[in-house]
Design a protein around this motif. Structure first.
Motif, mmCIF file in Angstrom:
data_model
loop_
_atom_site.group_PDB
_atom_site.id
_atom_site.type_symbol
_atom_site.label_atom_id
_atom_site.label_comp_id
_atom_site.label_asym_id
_atom_site.label_seq_id
_atom_site.Cartn_x
_atom_site.Cartn_y
_atom_site.Cartn_z
ATOM 1 N N LEU A 119 0.826 -1.202 0.000
ATOM 2 C CA LEU A 119 0.000 0.000 0.000
ATOM 3 C C LEU A 119 0.866 1.260 0.000
ATOM 4 C CD1 LEU A 119 -2.654 -1.063 2.679
ATOM 5 C CD2 LEU A 119 -2.826 -1.246 0.188
ATOM 6 N N ILE A 120 1.948 1.226 0.765
ATOM 7 C CA ILE A 120 2.858 2.371 0.830
ATOM 8 C C ILE A 120 3.565 2.568 -0.508
ATOM 9 C CG2 ILE A 120 5.013 3.187 1.861
ATOM 10 C CD1 ILE A 120 4.012 2.218 4.526
ATOM 11 N N ALA A 121 3.932 1.471 -1.147
ATOM 12 C CA ALA A 121 4.568 1.574 -2.462
ATOM 13 C C ALA A 121 3.624 2.227 -3.468
ATOM 14 C CB ALA A 121 4.990 0.191 -2.948
ATOM 15 N N GLU A 122 2.331 1.945 -3.335
ATOM 16 C CA GLU A 122 1.346 2.571 -4.216
ATOM 17 C C GLU A 122 1.221 4.071 -3.917
ATOM 18 O OE1 GLU A 122 -2.162 0.350 -3.423
ATOM 19 O OE2 GLU A 122 -1.523 -1.417 -4.575
ATOM 20 N N THR A 123 1.347 4.445 -2.640
ATOM 21 C CA THR A 123 1.296 5.857 -2.258
ATOM 22 C C THR A 123 2.534 6.592 -2.751
ATOM 23 O OG1 THR A 123 0.017 5.327 -0.269
ATOM 24 C CG2 THR A 123 1.158 7.453 -0.305
ATOM 25 N N GLY A 124 3.693 5.959 -2.615
ATOM 26 C CA GLY A 124 4.949 6.537 -3.078
ATOM 27 C C GLY A 124 5.645 7.357 -2.000
ATOM 28 N N TRP A 125 6.864 7.766 -2.292
ATOM 29 C CA TRP A 125 7.697 8.505 -1.359
ATOM 30 C C TRP A 125 8.206 9.789 -2.010
ATOM 31 C CZ3 TRP A 125 8.657 6.676 3.608
ATOM 32 C CH2 TRP A 125 8.302 5.344 3.849
ATOM 33 N N HIS A 126 8.256 10.860 -1.217
ATOM 34 C CA HIS A 126 8.941 12.087 -1.635
ATOM 35 C C HIS A 126 9.788 12.523 -0.455
ATOM 36 C CE1 HIS A 126 9.556 15.823 -3.919
ATOM 37 N NE2 HIS A 126 9.629 16.379 -2.718
ATOM 38 N N THR A 127 11.039 12.106 -0.451
ATOM 39 C CA THR A 127 11.906 12.359 0.698
ATOM 40 C C THR A 127 13.041 13.333 0.389
ATOM 41 O OG1 THR A 127 13.247 10.405 0.168
ATOM 42 C CG2 THR A 127 11.391 10.090 1.665
ATOM 43 N N ASP A 128 13.069 13.877 -0.823
ATOM 44 C CA ASP A 128 14.084 14.884 -1.136
ATOM 45 C C ASP A 128 13.880 16.111 -0.254
ATOM 46 O OD1 ASP A 128 15.009 13.194 -3.074
ATOM 47 O OD2 ASP A 128 14.029 14.249 -4.738
ATOM 48 N N GLU B 26 -8.169 8.120 0.346
ATOM 49 C CA GLU B 26 -7.569 8.543 -0.925
ATOM 50 C C GLU B 26 -6.307 9.357 -0.646
ATOM 51 O OE1 GLU B 26 -8.611 11.426 -4.761
ATOM 52 O OE2 GLU B 26 -10.087 11.131 -3.152
ATOM 53 N N SER B 27 -5.167 8.811 -0.996
ATOM 54 C CA SER B 27 -3.909 9.538 -0.846
ATOM 55 C C SER B 27 -3.741 10.506 -2.004
ATOM 56 C CB SER B 27 -2.722 8.559 -0.795
ATOM 57 O OG SER B 27 -2.741 7.818 0.396
ATOM 58 N N LEU B 28 -3.435 11.753 -1.680
ATOM 59 C CA LEU B 28 -3.293 12.790 -2.703
ATOM 60 C C LEU B 28 -1.840 13.107 -3.011
ATOM 61 C CD1 LEU B 28 -6.081 15.225 -1.456
ATOM 62 C CD2 LEU B 28 -6.264 13.366 -3.122
ATOM 63 N N HIS C 227 8.874 15.752 5.725
ATOM 64 C CA HIS C 227 9.452 17.065 6.022
ATOM 65 C C HIS C 227 8.459 18.066 6.623
ATOM 66 C CE1 HIS C 227 13.434 16.285 4.491
ATOM 67 N NE2 HIS C 227 12.933 15.819 3.372
ATOM 68 N N PHE C 228 7.171 17.762 6.649
ATOM 69 C CA PHE C 228 6.204 18.656 7.301
ATOM 70 C C PHE C 228 5.038 17.841 7.835
ATOM 71 C CE2 PHE C 228 5.262 18.520 2.786
ATOM 72 C CZ PHE C 228 3.876 18.429 2.693
ATOM 73 N N ASN C 229 4.343 18.422 8.827
ATOM 74 C CA ASN C 229 3.242 17.723 9.466
ATOM 75 C C ASN C 229 1.899 18.324 9.058
ATOM 76 O OD1 ASN C 229 3.249 20.140 10.850
ATOM 77 N ND2 ASN C 229 3.397 19.241 12.893
ATOM 78 N N CYS C 230 0.837 17.945 9.752
ATOM 79 C CA CYS C 230 -0.503 18.394 9.371
ATOM 80 C C CYS C 230 -0.626 19.914 9.461
ATOM 81 C CB CYS C 230 -1.563 17.718 10.235
ATOM 82 S SG CYS C 230 -1.429 18.058 12.017
ATOM 83 N N HIS C 231 -0.122 20.518 10.545
ATOM 84 C CA HIS C 231 -0.239 21.971 10.702
ATOM 85 C C HIS C 231 0.629 22.708 9.691
ATOM 86 C CE1 HIS C 231 -2.346 20.834 14.256
ATOM 87 N NE2 HIS C 231 -1.274 20.545 14.971
ATOM 88 N N GLY C 232 1.795 22.141 9.369
ATOM 89 C CA GLY C 232 2.625 22.726 8.329
ATOM 90 C C GLY C 232 1.908 22.746 6.994
ATOM 91 N N TYR C 233 1.148 21.681 6.720
ATOM 92 C CA TYR C 233 0.364 21.617 5.488
ATOM 93 C C TYR C 233 -0.782 22.629 5.522
ATOM 94 C CZ TYR C 233 -3.066 20.084 2.081
ATOM 95 O OH TYR C 233 -3.987 20.072 1.058
ATOM 96 N N LEU D 22 3.381 11.232 7.179
ATOM 97 C CA LEU D 22 2.945 10.377 6.078
ATOM 98 C C LEU D 22 2.384 11.219 4.938
ATOM 99 C CD1 LEU D 22 1.410 7.531 8.296
ATOM 100 C CD2 LEU D 22 3.688 7.633 7.254
ATOM 101 N N SER D 23 1.347 10.770 4.273
ATOM 102 C CA SER D 23 0.864 11.449 3.076
ATOM 103 C C SER D 23 -0.304 12.384 3.383
ATOM 104 C CB SER D 23 0.428 10.413 2.032
ATOM 105 O OG SER D 23 -0.619 9.594 2.547
ATOM 106 N N VAL D 24 -0.651 13.205 2.400
ATOM 107 C CA VAL D 24 -1.852 14.026 2.442
ATOM 108 C C VAL D 24 -3.000 13.180 1.921
ATOM 109 C CG1 VAL D 24 -2.987 16.101 1.536
ATOM 110 C CG2 VAL D 24 -0.540 16.153 2.114
ATOM 111 N N VAL D 25 -4.092 13.126 2.687
ATOM 112 C CA VAL D 25 -5.209 12.265 2.310
ATOM 113 C C VAL D 25 -6.512 13.057 2.326
ATOM 114 C CG1 VAL D 25 -4.080 10.192 3.207
ATOM 115 C CG2 VAL D 25 -5.641 11.479 4.687
#
Length: 275
Positions: free
Chosen positions: A72-81, A141-143, A149-155, A226-229
């Motif tokens: 499931l995580i592989a389907e969501t993907g990673w952005h760690t740069d 739904e993962s967006l 690098h940021f959390n919910c409040h940062g978003y 984690l991801s934005v959902v």
């Protein structure tokens, strides 16, 4: 730059306590098996990256079929740069310095610890913990890809998450300083309004109204590192608490804080030492 080291450490401890206290009570028993020091835990998670794909504890129902969480995580993907972080101000001039992932997760209260935030295996474990706490990331739904690098409040309060790990203790000031008013009737909510989740009076999570439909309010929020959902208004209350409020501001910048000029810096790499 804006605060001394002790203030940064205090912010880090307070923020993690706010955001994770409820989840900690829910999943404490599951995490006790990862005892030991933070450095030992980080090594353990890195060593277990390959194991997780076949681990029975990562098998959960997904669309009726058991699917490994690593899949499931592989389907969501990673952005760690690395990303750009910036200091921001409220409309009354309060300066909020950016916080890195390591500052934001330092001194995490038990059962959370550095190892959970410092490797892909650790975030995989957090993914599972969210699901067990009632935030069904396997069904939402993962967006975006996972971005530590940021959390919910940062978003919620900064463009592109440039505030980084914005502390929950800052949110009340932001709501007050930037002219937010609480909406008494959810039927008047509009896209862009801010959603605040509280548990025992403590702000634990935030998000943004995405849409209002006949089925209720849809919210977009980031799940910690984690991801934005996208989810229903009440779909994450099992982890973040039942007290939910919606806030609106008419200010020109909307929900976003004002970036401080010439404050840009590059977020440190994640993880600090690659496995």
């Amino acid at each position: 730059m804006f605060e001394n080291a002790s203030r940064i450490a205090a912010d880090a401890a307070h923020a993690l306590s706010e955001t994770l206290a409820k989840a900690g009570r829910t999943v404490a028993d599951n995490c006790r098996r990862f005892g030991g020091s933070a450095s030992d835990d980080a090594k353990l998670f890195r060593a277990r990256d390959a194991e997780l794909a076949d681990s029975h504890r990562n098998m959960l129902s997904h669309n009726g079929d058991p699917t490994p969480i690593p899949t499931l995580i592989a389907e969501t993907g990673w952005h760690t740069d690395s990303i750009t972080l910036r200091a921001h101000t409220t409309d009354t001039g309060t300066v909020i310095p950016p916080r890195t992932w390591s500052q934001g997760t330092a001194n995490a209260p038990p059962p959370f610890h550095e190892g959970l935030f410092a490797s892909r295996a650790g975030l995989t474990e957090l993914f599972r913990m969210n699901i067990e706490a009632g935030v069904r990331l396997d069904r939402l739904e993962s967006l975006t890809p996972i971005n530590p690098h940021f959390n919910c409040h940062g978003y919620t309060f900064s463009r592109n998450g440039e505030a980084g790990w914005l502390a929950g203790r800052r949110v009340e000031d932001i709501l007050s300083d930037n002219g937010f008013r609480e909406i008494s009737a959810t039927g008047t909510a509009v896209p862009g309004d801010v959603v605040i989740y509280r548990d025992d009076g403590i702000i634990t999570h935030s998000g943004v109204v995405a849409d209002t439909t006949s089925e209720g309010i849809q919210v977009i929020s980031k799940q910690g590192p984690l991801s934005v959902v996208r989810h229903r208004l009440d779909e994450v209350t099992g982890m973040y608490g039942p007290d939910v409020s919606i806030h609106h501001t008419a200010r020109p910048g909307g929900r976003f804080l004002t970036p401080v000029a010439n404050s840009a810096e590059t977020a440190p790499p994640w993880p600090a030492t690659r496995p």
